[in-house]
Enzyme design. Structure first.
Site: not given
Length: 485
Positions: A154, A231-233, A235-236, A253, A287
């Site tokens: 993004n 990135g996404s939660t 994946v985090g 983040e 985000c």
């Protein structure tokens, strides 16, 4: 178009063809035209990049603060000299409007310039008192080693560089994997800037590849000491689990469900102005973008009327057109996912104040009203030009609704009482709260990061210094010590 020929990975100072038999088309999300076709790097090439980064790190760490600063500022010079081409590439590859593209370029340069201020942070020695006679305690700050960097689609230049530039400034080396959808703005242009700046070979390595090729290779390789991911939660969480197993540091983040709160005494026209920007910048694909608008009941109907009228008037289309505000979502898959969530909300009886339409790969603004905090759409990060508006019976209830989420990245409060705004801001469980502004704010000298499921660690100077360095205690016994046995 400049940079097109540099459609390769950058490993050990060389533009390197990927060895996978698979190739990837980088597309313009507005019209699906092919920008370039890249060969993907293999897991073996990734392992080689980590080995290279490890081999050169000790030598890089010995360079002077002045040399590291010079190279960083030279890289910033490259980005400034090529601004027009970079802004165009951001719009073509990322679907960002001209406004978004210029903001991203500016933030990226700012990050490098702030990182140049960090170069003398390593090898500083601090002395602390000792209760032991004759003992001197020295606290040293050292480079961490090799850093694994993974960035999203993004804001690829900005969100890549906020890891890369501080890491290099602090004597570390980097292996970086951008989202291959935005291989130019997330990686290739950055590598070109460091090559121009004369960064020694192997200090920065950039891999164009995907998970089918490398799996968890950016995570479970034993060489990197820290994994930096935006990135996404979900994946985090996966990264956190692997990092925990290997006792690696992380800087994560992740997602956000950011509330924009309009209190009973707010300037409603300015609140609408801020909300329009904070929701629709880059089609909501940030985000920090506003996900929920929470309005005191006394202002609710007026706010909705004004907000809907403004949203309906936003121009959409080709992001290369300077008048465009709403451009395409990154790909068909993301657009279809959002459309599915919209349809599910409609089936559940959630009321629309404005129904958007799909125009090619563009989704025009979609506004749900009278949303309950418990509705699924209010608990889902939309990452699109879709927003939920919620009524609050009191200012205090607005804060309670704002906290009713697993996320805690950014937030905003509009009020004419600044003291009350800051007091309420401290009650919101998020890493950042902005009074009389919208949720999308960033700067290289503030502690950027979230709470709860929005991540771990802080970016920004000086907080990133602690994340990207190793603190070591050395004691010196200057007088003979007597031991009890």
């Amino acid at each position: 178009m400049k940079f097109i020929s540099l459609n390769k990975s950058y490993i050990n100072g060389e533009w390197t063809e990927g060895l996978s038999p698979r190739r990837y088309d980088i597309l313009n999300p507005y019209d699906h035209s092919i920008i370039t076709n890249v060969s993907l790097a293999t897991s073996t090439q990734l392992e080689g990049a980590f080995e290279t980064a490890k081999q050169v790190q000790k030598e890089w760490a010995k360079t002077s603060a002045e040399e590291r600063r010079r190279i960083l500022l030279k890289a910033a010079e490259y980005l400034n000299d090529n601004k027009a081409d970079i802004v165009e590439m951001i719009s073509r590859e990322n679907g960002g409007s001209q406004i978004k593209a210029n903001i991203e370029h500016h933030l990226t340069v700012e990050i490098i310039e702030e990182a140049a201020n960090m170069t003398d942070e390593i090898y500083q020695v601090r002395e602390v008192p000792s209760g032991m006679e004759g003992k001197i305690n020295h606290i040293h700050r050292l480079p961490l080693g090799v850093i694994s960097s993974i960035s999203p689609f993004n804001f690829p230049m900005n969100l890549s560089m906020r890891t890369i530039a501080p890491a290099i400034a602090l004597g570390n080396t980097v292996v970086h994997k951008p989202d291959v959808q935005v291989g130019y703005t997330g990686g290739i242009i950055l590598a070109a800037a460091f090559e121009y700046a004369g960064l020694p070979k192997g200090v920065f390595n950039m891999i164009l590849t995907d998970l089918e090729e490398i799996g968890d290779g950016m995570l479970d390789n034993p060489i990197p000491s820290l994994i930096s991911f935006t990135g996404s939660t979900p994946v985090g969480q996966h990264i956190g689990a692997i990092a925990g197993k290997h006792l690696k540091r992380v800087a994560l983040e992740l997602g956000g469900n950011n509330p924009f709160i309009v209190l009973s005494d707010a300037d409603i026209d300015q609140a609408v102005n801020a909300a329009i920007f904070g929701k629709y910048i880059h089609q909501g694909q940030i985000c920090m973008c506003i996900n929920r608008i929470i309005v005191h009941k006394d202002l609710y109907e007026t706010f909705i009327t004004k907000f809907v009228e403004r949203a309906k008037s936003l121009p959409y289309g080709n992001p290369l057109d300077p008048s465009t505000v709403i451009g395409p979502l990154i790909n068909d898959r993301q657009l279809e996912k959002v459309q599915g969530i919209i349809e599910e909300a409609k089936q559940a009886g959630v009321k629309l104040a404005l129904e958007g339409e799909r125009v090619g790969n563009i989704l025009t603004p979609t506004i749900f009203r009278d949303v309950k905090s418990s509705d699924r759409i209010a608990q889902t990060e939309m990452f699109s030009p879709v927003v939920s508006i919620i009524s609050a019976d009191s200012d205090e209830e607005a804060i309670e609704i704002a906290n009713d989420t697993i996320y805690g990245l950014s937030s905003a409060i509009f009020t004419s009482d600044l003291e009350k705004g800051e007091r309420f801001g401290l009650q919101i469980d998020s890493g950042m709260t902005h009074i009389n502004d919208q949720t999308v704010n960033d700067a290289p000298n503030v502690p950027f990061g979230g709470s709860k499921m929005s991540g771990m660690g802080k970016f920004g100077n000086p907080w990133i210094v602690e994340e990207f360095t190793f603190t070591k205690w050395i004691s010196v016994q200057s007088k003979t010590r007597q031991y009890p046995f």
